[in-house]
Design an enzyme around this catalytic site. Structure first.
Site, mmCIF file in Angstrom:
data_model
loop_
_atom_site.group_PDB
_atom_site.id
_atom_site.type_symbol
_atom_site.label_atom_id
_atom_site.label_comp_id
_atom_site.label_asym_id
_atom_site.label_seq_id
_atom_site.Cartn_x
_atom_site.Cartn_y
_atom_site.Cartn_z
ATOM 1 N N CYS A 82 4.330 -52.392 23.055
ATOM 2 C CA CYS A 82 5.107 -53.434 22.375
ATOM 3 C C CYS A 82 6.246 -52.729 21.646
ATOM 4 O O CYS A 82 6.022 -51.945 20.726
ATOM 5 C CB CYS A 82 4.170 -54.166 21.409
ATOM 6 S SG CYS A 82 5.001 -55.413 20.435
ATOM 7 N N CYS A 123 6.815 -64.794 9.664
ATOM 8 C CA CYS A 123 6.861 -63.454 10.256
ATOM 9 C C CYS A 123 7.098 -62.377 9.205
ATOM 10 O O CYS A 123 8.041 -62.471 8.413
ATOM 11 C CB CYS A 123 7.972 -63.410 11.316
ATOM 12 S SG CYS A 123 8.220 -61.774 12.011
ATOM 13 N N CYS A 157 12.338 -66.167 10.454
ATOM 14 C CA CYS A 157 11.201 -67.076 10.685
ATOM 15 C C CYS A 157 10.238 -66.979 9.496
ATOM 16 O O CYS A 157 9.923 -65.876 9.032
ATOM 17 C CB CYS A 157 10.491 -66.709 11.983
ATOM 18 S SG CYS A 157 11.597 -66.743 13.403
ATOM 19 N N CYS A 197 0.785 -59.277 16.318
ATOM 20 C CA CYS A 197 2.053 -60.014 16.370
ATOM 21 C C CYS A 197 2.482 -60.471 14.997
ATOM 22 O O CYS A 197 1.700 -61.095 14.278
ATOM 23 C CB CYS A 197 1.908 -61.279 17.206
ATOM 24 S SG CYS A 197 1.674 -60.969 18.916
ATOM 25 N N CYS A 236 14.922 -57.810 11.279
ATOM 26 C CA CYS A 236 15.323 -58.956 12.101
ATOM 27 C C CYS A 236 16.105 -59.935 11.230
ATOM 28 O O CYS A 236 15.801 -60.110 10.050
ATOM 29 C CB CYS A 236 14.090 -59.655 12.682
ATOM 30 S SG CYS A 236 14.524 -60.997 13.810
ATOM 31 N N LEU A 242 8.042 -70.884 20.739
ATOM 32 C CA LEU A 242 8.283 -72.309 20.505
ATOM 33 C C LEU A 242 7.751 -72.712 19.128
ATOM 34 O O LEU A 242 8.492 -73.162 18.262
ATOM 35 C CB LEU A 242 7.601 -73.106 21.626
ATOM 36 C CG LEU A 242 8.005 -74.549 21.792
ATOM 37 C CD1 LEU A 242 9.486 -74.670 22.079
ATOM 38 C CD2 LEU A 242 7.199 -75.185 22.937
ATOM 39 N N GLU A 292 8.485 -49.913 14.347
ATOM 40 C CA GLU A 292 7.108 -49.741 14.782
ATOM 41 C C GLU A 292 6.962 -50.062 16.265
ATOM 42 O O GLU A 292 7.634 -50.953 16.783
ATOM 43 C CB GLU A 292 6.193 -50.636 13.950
ATOM 44 C CG GLU A 292 6.160 -50.160 12.513
ATOM 45 C CD GLU A 292 5.264 -50.989 11.608
ATOM 46 O OE1 GLU A 292 4.772 -50.422 10.622
ATOM 47 O OE2 GLU A 292 5.072 -52.176 11.865
HETATM 48 N N1 SAH Z 1 11.614 -61.800 17.922
HETATM 49 C C1 SAH Z 1 10.967 -62.168 19.111
HETATM 50 C C2 SAH Z 1 9.922 -61.162 19.552
HETATM 51 C C3 SAH Z 1 9.082 -60.491 18.504
HETATM 52 S S1 SAH Z 1 7.830 -61.392 17.726
HETATM 53 C C4 SAH Z 1 10.359 -63.549 18.975
HETATM 54 O O1 SAH Z 1 10.318 -64.055 17.871
HETATM 55 O O2 SAH Z 1 9.990 -64.112 19.999
HETATM 56 C C5 SAH Z 1 6.562 -61.599 18.965
HETATM 57 C C6 SAH Z 1 5.757 -62.882 18.795
HETATM 58 O O3 SAH Z 1 4.963 -62.841 17.607
HETATM 59 C C7 SAH Z 1 6.649 -64.113 18.652
HETATM 60 O O4 SAH Z 1 6.177 -65.196 19.420
HETATM 61 C C8 SAH Z 1 6.514 -64.406 17.186
HETATM 62 O O5 SAH Z 1 6.840 -65.732 16.882
HETATM 63 C C9 SAH Z 1 5.068 -64.070 16.933
HETATM 64 N N2 SAH Z 1 4.738 -63.950 15.505
HETATM 65 C C10 SAH Z 1 5.565 -63.708 14.468
HETATM 66 N N3 SAH Z 1 4.878 -63.684 13.305
HETATM 67 C C11 SAH Z 1 3.579 -63.927 13.622
HETATM 68 C C12 SAH Z 1 2.375 -64.006 12.865
HETATM 69 N N4 SAH Z 1 2.358 -63.806 11.562
HETATM 70 N N5 SAH Z 1 1.231 -64.259 13.535
HETATM 71 C C13 SAH Z 1 1.220 -64.403 14.882
HETATM 72 N N6 SAH Z 1 2.313 -64.322 15.639
HETATM 73 C C14 SAH Z 1 3.492 -64.091 15.026
HETATM 74 FE FE1 SF4 Z 2 12.539 -62.109 14.177
HETATM 75 FE FE2 SF4 Z 2 9.994 -62.340 13.490
HETATM 76 FE FE3 SF4 Z 2 11.422 -64.531 14.101
HETATM 77 FE FE4 SF4 Z 2 10.771 -62.793 16.049
HETATM 78 S S1 SF4 Z 2 9.342 -64.021 14.827
HETATM 79 S S2 SF4 Z 2 12.770 -63.733 15.672
HETATM 80 S S3 SF4 Z 2 10.841 -60.853 14.908
HETATM 81 S S4 SF4 Z 2 11.783 -63.153 12.360
#
Ligand code: SAH
Ligand code: SF4
Length: 355
Positions: free
Chosen positions: A110, A124, A121, A342, A117, A224, A97
């Site tokens: 974006c 996510c 996390c 995000c 991935c 972070l 996407e």
């Molecule tokens: N993988 C990279 C970039 C993609 S995610 C990373 O993790 O930094 C882009 C941002 O969205 C990251 O800061 C991620 O932690 C945040 N993110 C992930 N899941 C989210 C959610 N459910 N709500 C808000 N931000 C989220």
């Molecule tokens: Fe991967 Fe989502 Fe973690 Fe970013 S926030 S590193 S996209 S699992």
């Protein structure tokens, strides 16, 4: 023909210098690389046979040795706030996407860097699908060209001005391809975006952060989300491999030009990392001069146990951090009604129905 198709590299992933070298090695004039770049990136004409000022043998050489296909748009949706989400299908039918966010005088794309991935996390949506594969540099650049075409078809004057690597995937896990794609975004004869217009967000892959001196000098954002190891590693498995001390040792090696800073993205999750103790920990952890904090109110998606704190709580958190001398912004949630915000991206459903 099909096997050959798969083995031919995408022309859009090839840096200018590599293309001129290849031309040279194949008995062609190396400067033709500039002309090819002009057709591809400035004129957006991806059919070599139509490149009028280029000799026939070079056009045929390009046709035989490279692919010039773009990801195809298999679905698009528009949010109430104007955010657009595109489902892009690669040659092997895998989908990612890409999201376009409009703000005054800027149109930000974006981009995704992987199909899924691997980082896992817990907050996510993308993480729930695991990693299928890395994207090639040409596929990353192809997302830009494909989306720009879509926007131009709606409004001839619409131009993408900024890129954030914040779509699906961990960009530093796909280091070489993202580096090549970034080079093509920055290349004046390529897509020609400025260094300050590109931001890479990483979950904190320490060995790759230590290699950022070998990366074009774009903006770096670190996810972070926790200023204490116990909380961060609960949210992000990577935190168990590299604790905060190790992460910050690596961050200090990132070359920063004058007046530049590192952005720290901090997800705010109700009753998990939104308390006074978290503010104290953040204030202890972050160097004032070179840090900016970007608070991201948690975006909910189907199945997540996490909740977003109240508006008042988020404003309080920001105020308290500012009071501690930290520069701190709140990321406005965009596109959440179409799961384009995000962390809401996921492509396990191949072809959602059009809105
Ligand atoms: N993988 C990279 C970039 C993609 S995610 C990373 O993790 O930094 C882009 C941002 O969205 C990251 O800061 C991620 O932690 C945040 N993110 C992930 N899941 C989210 C959610 N459910 N709500 C808000 N931000 C989220
Ligand atoms: Fe991967 Fe989502 Fe973690 Fe970013 S926030 S590193 S996209 S699992």
């Amino acid at each position: 023909m099909k096997t050959k198709d798969k083995t031919r590299p995408l022309l859009m992933g090839l840096p200018l210098a590599e293309l001129s070298n290849l031309l040279n090695q194949n008995g062609k004039r190396p400067y033709v690389a500039d002309q090819i770049f002009d057709w591809v990136y400035k004129k957006d004409l991806l059919c070599p046979l139509k490149w009028a000022n280029i000799a026939k043998d070079v056009r045929e050489w390009v046709e035989t040795n490279f692919r010039l296909d773009l990801p195809s748009v298999s679905w698009k949706g528009v949010s109430r706030d104007g955010t657009q989400k595109f489902l892009l299908e690669m040659k092997d039918a895998q989908t990612v996407e890409a999201v376009v966010i409009a703000a005054p005088h800027r149109l930000t794309l974006c981009l995704s860097t992987q199909v899924g991935c691997a980082m896992g996390c817990t907050f996510c949506h993308t993480a729930t699908q695991g990693l299928t594969r890395h994207l090639e540099a040409g596929e990353i650049v192809g997302q830009f060209i494909a989306v720009q075409r879509e926007l131009s078809a709606q409004d001839d004057s619409a131009r993408l001005t900024h890129i954030v690597y914040m779509g699906m995937g961990e960009p530093l896990h796909n280091f070489e391809a993202v580096k090549k794609a970034t080079g093509l975004f920055l290349e004046a004869k390529g897509l020609g975006l400025g260094q300050r217009r590109i931001t890479l967000s990483t979950s904190g892959l320490v060995p790759q952060i230590e290699k950022l001196s070998d990366f074009p000098p774009i903006n770096i954002a670190i996810s972070l989300h926790g200023a204490r190891d116990d909380i961060r590693s609960k949210l992000m498995p990577i935190g168990r491999r590299y604790d905060l001390q190790r992460l910050f040792k690596a961050v200090r090696t990132i070359p920063l030009k004058a007046h530049r800073h590192i952005t720290y993205e901090y997800l705010l999750i109700k009753e998990l990392n939104d308390g006074r103790k978290d503010i104290e920990a953040l204030a202890d952890l972050l160097p004032r001069k070179s840090s900016k904090v970007n608070l991201i109110p948690f975006n909910e998606y189907p199945g997540t146990p996490f909740r977003r704190p109240s508006r008042e709580r988020i404003a309080w958190f920001q105020d308290e951090l500012c009071r501690k001398g930290l520069t701190c912004t709140i990321r406005r949630t965009k596109g959440d009604d179409i799961l384009a915000a995000c962390g809401q991206l996921k492509t396990s459903v191949r072809r959602p129905h059009s809105q």
